[in-house]
Design a protein around this motif. Structure first.
Motif, PDB file in Angstrom:
ATOM      1  N   LYS A 170       0.802  -1.220   0.000  1.00 28.30           N
ATOM      2  CA  LYS A 170       0.000   0.000   0.000  1.00 28.30           C
ATOM      3  C   LYS A 170       0.837   1.273   0.000  1.00 28.30           C
ATOM      4  N   GLU A 171       2.111   1.174   0.370  1.00 26.17           N
ATOM      5  CA  GLU A 171       2.950   2.377   0.391  1.00 26.17           C
ATOM      6  C   GLU A 171       3.013   3.042  -0.985  1.00 26.17           C
ATOM      7  N   LYS A 172       3.330   2.288  -2.001  1.00 28.99           N
ATOM      8  CA  LYS A 172       3.429   2.860  -3.351  1.00 28.99           C
ATOM      9  C   LYS A 172       2.068   3.348  -3.829  1.00 28.99           C
ATOM     10  N   GLN A 173       1.030   2.593  -3.543  1.00 28.97           N
ATOM     11  CA  GLN A 173      -0.304   2.996  -3.976  1.00 28.97           C
ATOM     12  C   GLN A 173      -0.722   4.299  -3.319  1.00 28.97           C
ATOM     13  N   VAL A 174      -0.425   4.447  -2.033  1.00 34.34           N
ATOM     14  CA  VAL A 174      -0.762   5.682  -1.327  1.00 34.34           C
ATOM     15  C   VAL A 174       0.012   6.855  -1.930  1.00 34.34           C
ATOM     16  N   MET A 175       1.297   6.671  -2.186  1.00 33.07           N
ATOM     17  CA  MET A 175       2.090   7.749  -2.782  1.00 33.07           C
ATOM     18  C   MET A 175       1.567   8.123  -4.164  1.00 33.07           C
ATOM     19  N   ASP A 176       1.152   7.140  -4.943  1.00 40.25           N
ATOM     20  CA  ASP A 176       0.593   7.419  -6.277  1.00 40.25           C
ATOM     21  C   ASP A 176      -0.698   8.238  -6.167  1.00 40.25           C
ATOM     22  N   VAL A 177      -1.553   7.873  -5.224  1.00 40.11           N
ATOM     23  CA  VAL A 177      -2.818   8.598  -5.036  1.00 40.11           C
ATOM     24  C   VAL A 177      -2.532  10.023  -4.552  1.00 40.11           C
ATOM     25  N   ILE A 178      -1.581  10.171  -3.643  1.00 34.06           N
ATOM     26  CA  ILE A 178      -1.210  11.507  -3.164  1.00 34.06           C
ATOM     27  C   ILE A 178      -0.777  12.370  -4.341  1.00 34.06           C
ATOM     28  N   ASP A 179       0.090  11.849  -5.182  1.00 34.52           N
ATOM     29  CA  ASP A 179       0.567  12.614  -6.339  1.00 34.52           C
ATOM     30  C   ASP A 179      -0.584  13.004  -7.270  1.00 34.52           C
TER      31      ASP A 179
END
Length: 91
Positions: free
Chosen positions: A7-16
């Protein structure tokens, strides 16, 4: 492969994606990491240790409710950081 929370990468992608359309929120790295930490603390982690596990887990999290929960938590975290950004503490 190391222990990894998918979920770390997914969260960062959504933030961006969300911040791209927001001019009212700081986009510095510290604020983005604060947003990610808040959101990840409110989401159930999805840890994997093998490539096979990673592929299986990714297929299981491709559903509508998962996306809604992810966006909801990131949006809440953005509002928290927007109101009290901590990046000024380092200046």
């Amino acid at each position: 492969m190391n222990l990894k929370n998918l979920k770390e990468k997914q969260v960062m992608d959504v933030i961006d994606k969300i911040l791209k359309n927001r001019d009212d929120v700081c986009k510095c790295n510290k604020c983005k990491l604060d947003i990610a930490a808040i959101a990840l603390n409110n989401l159930k982690p999805k840890y994997v240790v093998t490539e096979k596990g990673s592929l299986y887990a990714k297929s299981n999290i491709l559903d509508y409710q998962y996306d809604v929960d992810l966006i909801k938590e990131v949006t809440k975290a953005i509002e928290i950081v927007k109101e009290k950004p901590r990046h000024d503490e380092t200046r």
